[in-house]
Scaffold this motif. Structure first.
Motif, PDB file in Angstrom:
ATOM      1  N   GLU A 804     -32.636  72.065   8.931  1.00 31.44           N
ATOM      2  CA  GLU A 804     -32.883  72.946   7.949  1.00 31.44           C
ATOM      3  C   GLU A 804     -34.065  72.521   7.058  1.00 31.44           C
ATOM      4  O   GLU A 804     -34.171  71.328   6.614  1.00 31.44           O
ATOM      5  CB  GLU A 804     -31.710  73.050   6.854  1.00 31.44           C
ATOM      6  N   ASN A 808     -29.143  74.746   1.413  1.00 28.69           N
ATOM      7  CA  ASN A 808     -28.838  75.526   0.302  1.00 28.69           C
ATOM      8  C   ASN A 808     -27.643  74.816  -0.277  1.00 28.69           C
ATOM      9  O   ASN A 808     -26.905  74.229  -0.024  1.00 28.69           O
ATOM     10  CB  ASN A 808     -28.494  76.785   1.093  1.00 28.69           C
ATOM     11  N   SER A 811     -24.254  74.669   1.548  1.00 30.23           N
ATOM     12  CA  SER A 811     -24.309  73.346   2.580  1.00 30.23           C
ATOM     13  C   SER A 811     -24.191  71.943   1.729  1.00 30.23           C
ATOM     14  O   SER A 811     -23.508  70.934   2.117  1.00 30.23           O
ATOM     15  CB  SER A 811     -25.712  73.409   3.221  1.00 30.23           C
TER      16      SER A 811
END
Length: 888
Positions: A804, A808, A811
């Protein structure tokens, strides 16, 4: 074919798959199967499909070294040649040896054998093919008079019965297994029988699985031979005309009744009868075998027991029938053709035929050609230990991982006066033992030929630039030969000239008495060599396109033109289990790794199916020895010990343990399976008994367990158990230790530098838990999870976060828990390596009734639609779901 496309072959198993390398507009390489190659018709296994992942230069050996110091080629070659020359002058030619590999190309093998046997004058050149296929070689020579594979892959598609013996074909030769599966779809009459002590992936589609007692194969096939005799299954016309020794073989087998066979093999009588009936009534039968047959102290007898029943029925050399050895390495067959084994001469010539010595001596102009066989692999390293071998050159193989009783091998090399190593990898377990190292070309960089399991010779072509100062093995060998004073015999101007000499020798040596003959290519020039298309030998001037099958009309290669049936009695493994070592260890391969992982471990997708060394045992044995699934275990034999993660499965036979062969010290600590394996070898073939070593097993319960996932590789000093796994954007380390650090936070900060990093952590000292997460610029850079017990979060979700660009909020909330807020976010361990499809993803589709067949899984998720080696696991998941629904 476009100038941006290169045709070559896969560097893995002996199937010999054709590979297309395509260079795109941005110089990116695409790897796919060659649809025109007759071995695979475009299909590749998971390993072949991932070849593009393995092409980087990180970890490569690129320059010659002496004593760990970089030197020039002239200095390195002078040193190697000088050491061998001086050793021979002082101690004689048998004081030196070469240990080579089925990873070499045929031309490399040819010049290595020519130098050692032809001009140094010793038989001391052996190969790692001794460890996998030499029992088949010995069995072929006893039965046929030469090392000949009678049939071809097409026979698997034309048969009405296929018997797989000691071969997890679904994992170890998946392209052939898919050809079998395709044939079954077209031919409803085609039956599949698997004979194996373990229930493997190959059993998922089998009509019958005979889970025989380890080592009892000869009893089973003797029983089949007797059944054929008693039920009019013999072809007496073929026997009388083409076979000798059948009366003695039948007489010895006559006592093998159904009850006695069932008892000796640990099978139900009904299973035995069903197999015998299937074989007796099915003319078009192929019996294929691999390491489960070969790697035994009675491996040669097992091979001949299989061949016996095919000779007795005349089922050989005709479409859809015959005994078929499935080779383990990409060029083990090529090595056998040029005399790479210590007990062979080149071109299928033999030491025990005086005229053969004369033929080869004349052709090579080598009056000092070796007159007796050299030392076989296990014997060779025992001679190193005893000081009889004083200078050793190892090429393209790693004996300190792959040989049995590997601790003794390491001790031998540590005492050896001079060890030279030619390799393409830098940091292998062999490195500390090498006085001199030479950088060799790897797959994609070198040119030559290979021979697959069906006698098919194919060109392996280069498509990458030569890195650093690496050189072709044939060039290195010929340069050493020149420096030793043999330059006139090694004045090759290119690899095509070596192949041409090899082809000319095959024709020169033939005189109508041997089948290995590629004389049709005896005059190839560079262009013709480059354009060689795959063909099956013999390829003679009269039959230049090659030959599919052999022995259909007899014409065997013993002096009387007849084959030999061998009278055989069951010989059980030399080392029996006992009260101290009550379990039998079996070793083997897994689906997505190859040999010692030097290439496959470079591919993140291949590392995710089975990322950790494991020991699989039956639930009864696990309960008896106090072992729980998922915990670490210690395995001990009389030769050494190892650690592994316990897997408990009904697929194992009680009293047995399976442990894969792949992990070395480079990827795992204390997981060398060959530290356990006994060094007993077949007295005829010299092949070690890798499938049966008495061991004991116990729970290994360290003080702590953990894992580290890091964007950068880390050096961890104080973990007794450490497994290193390369991922797409991360490195995963499985850890365990016997001493708990005084402060986990200090330990973690020392391991993971914290400058300009965000640091999250959680600790519960009462439970021995510590967790920390390191972030930088919004990205996950490392996470460490530690516990007093092995129950830790799954790694797949955390590992996926490293891809990633920024985490976010959802997460971030799950980081210290080690799991997402929703289970929908986890794909689980990888089942399909080709398309990166995880267990949880497939399981969700099955549970929702979206996918209720393998075909529907493939259509929805692509799993199982490329190499097909995950299809057995998909079938298992579907069956488990059906059972779950029935019990609900």
């Amino acid at each position: 074919m476009s100038s941006l496309t290169t045709k070559t072959t896969c560097p893995y198993c002996g199937v010999g798959c054709g590979v297309l390398i395509e260079r795109g507009s941005e110089a990116a390489l695409q790897v796919r199967g060659d649809p025109e190659h007759p071995a695979n018709f475009g299909r590749l296994c998971s390993k072949g499909s991932a070849l593009g992942d393995t092409l980087g230069l990180d970890g490569r050996l690129l320059y010659p070294e002496i004593g760990g110091v970089r030197v020039g080629w002239d200095q390195a070659l002078d040193e190697l040649a000088g050491r061998f020359r001086r050793t021979i002058a002082e101690h004689g030619p048998d004081s030196v040896a070469f240990y080579v590999s089925g990873q070499l190309l045929t031309e490399d093998y040819y010049v290595a054998n020519k130098l050692m046997k032809g001009f140094i004058g010793s038989g001391n050149i052996d190969t790692n093919s001794r460890l996998c296929m030499s029992s088949t070689v010995a069995g072929h020579k006893r039965a046929f008079g030469a090392d000949i594979v009678p049939g071809c892959y097409e026979d698997l598609e034309l048969a009405d019965l296929i018997v797989l013996v000691g071969s997890n074909t679904a994992w170890c030769h998946p392209v052939l297994y898919r050809r079998i599966a395709g044939a079954r779809e077209r031919n409803a009459n085609l039956k599949l029988v698997v004979i194996d002590p373990r229930r493997t992936a190959a059993c998922e589609s089998a009509d019958l699985h005979l889970k025989l007692k380890p080592g009892s194969d000869v009893a089973l096939f003797n029983g089949l031979l007797n059944y054929l005799r008693r039920h009019d299954g013999l072809d007496f016309a073929f026997l009388e005309k083409h076979v000798a020794g059948f009366a003695d073989a039948l007489a010895v087998a006559a006592s093998a009744s159904i009850p006695e066979v069932a008892s000796a093999c640990g099978l139900d009588e009904t299973e035995v009868v069903r197999f015998f009936q299937l074989f007796t009534r099915t003319e078009k039968t192929v019996t294929a075998w691999s390491q489960g047959v070969n790697q035994s102290s009675s491996g040669t007898d097992k091979v001949n027991a299989i061949i016996n029943v095919h000779l007795a029925t005349g089922r050989i050399g005709r479409p859809g029938m015959g005994p078929f050895s499935l080779t383990g390495q990409p060029n083990a067959m090529g090595g056998r053709e040029v005399g790479g084994l210590a007990n062979q001469l080149a071109a299928h010539l033999d030491f025990d035929h005086p005229d053969h010595w004369q033929i080869l001596s004349e052709f090579w102009k080598a009056p000092h050609l070796a007159r007796r066989p050299g030392l076989k692999a296990v014997e060779l390293f025992q001679a190193v230990a005893e000081g009889r071998i004083k200078a050793l050159w190892i090429m393209a193989t790693n004996p300190v991982v792959s040989l049995p009783d590997v601790n003794a091998v390491r001790g031998a090399l540590a005492r050896c006066e001079f060890v030279a190593v030619s390799d393409c990898e830098d940091s292998t377990d062999l490195k500390p033992y090498a006085h001199l190292r030479l950088p060799a070309l790897a797959w994609g960089e070198k040119e030559g030929t290979v021979t697959n399991s069906e006698r098919r010779i194919s060109r392996q072509r280069s498509f990458l630039p030569i890195p650093g100062e690496a050189r072709a093995d044939w060039w290195i060998i010929t340069e050493v030969a020149r420096r030793m004073g043999y330059g006139e015999a090694f004045g090759y101007g290119g690899v095509h000239e070596i192949f041409r000499e090899h082809a000319r020798l095959s024709a020169f040596a033939n005189e109508g008495r041997r089948l290995f003959d590629i004389g049709a290519l005896a005059e190839v020039d560079l262009q013709a060599y480059d354009e060689i298309r795959p063909f099956q030998w013999p390829a003679t001037a009269r039959q230049p396109d090659g030959t599919k099958r052999l022995f259909g009309e007899g014409c065997f290669l013993h002096a009387d033109g007849k084959a030999r049936m061998i009278a055989l009695s069951l010989r059980t493994p030399v080392n029996s289990v006992d009260a101290d070592y009550p379990l039998a260890l079996n070793t083997g391969r897994i689906r997505d790794q190859w040999h010692t992982m030097t290439r496959t471990a470079r591919s993140p997708r291949l590392n995710r199916h089975l990322p950790e060394p494991y020991a699989e045992l039956h639930p009864t044995d696990a309960a008896r020895h106090g072992i729980r699934a998922g915990e670490l275990v210690r395995l001990q034999s009389r030769w050494g010990e190892a650690l592994a993660r316990a897997q408990i499965s009904q697929d194992q036979q009680t009293g047995t343990v399976f442990m894969p062969m792949h992990w070395s010290d480079s990827y795992a600590s204390q997981a060398l399976v060959n530290a356990l394996v006994n060094p007993v070898a077949d007295p005829l073939s010299g092949e070690p008994e890798s499938k049966h070593t008495p061991i004991r097993i116990s729970a290994y319960r360290p003080a702590w367990h953990g894992f580290l996932i890091s964007r950068q590789p880390r050096r961890i000093e104080d973990a007794q158990w450490q497994v290193q796994v390369r991922g797409e954007d991360y490195w995963l380390y499985e850890l365990a230790g016997e001493t708990v650090p005084a402060n986990w936070r200090d330990w973690a900060h020392a391991l993971l530098p914290t400058e300009s990093e965000e640091w999250l952590e959680y600790a519960d000292p009462s439970q021995g838990r510590y967790r920390c997460v390191q972030l930088g610029e919004g990205r996950l850079t490392a996470c460490l999870f530690v516990s007093a017990n092995p129950e830790l979060p799954a790694r797949d979700w955390l590992a996926g976060l490293f891809a990633e660009p920024a985490l976010n909020p959802r997460s971030r909330q799950g980081l210290l828990a080690g799991k997402p807020l929703s289970s929908e976010q986890t794909q689980g361990r990888i089942v399909c390596a080709c398309f990166n499809v995880g267990y949880n993803t497939i399981d969700r589709a099955i549970r929702r009734q979206t996918c209720v067949t393998v075909e529907q899984i493939g259509a929805a998720l692509r799993a199982g639609t490329n190499c097909g080696s995950c299809i057995p696991e998909l079938k298992t998941m579907l069956a488990e779901n059906s059972a779950r629904k029935r019990s609900a």
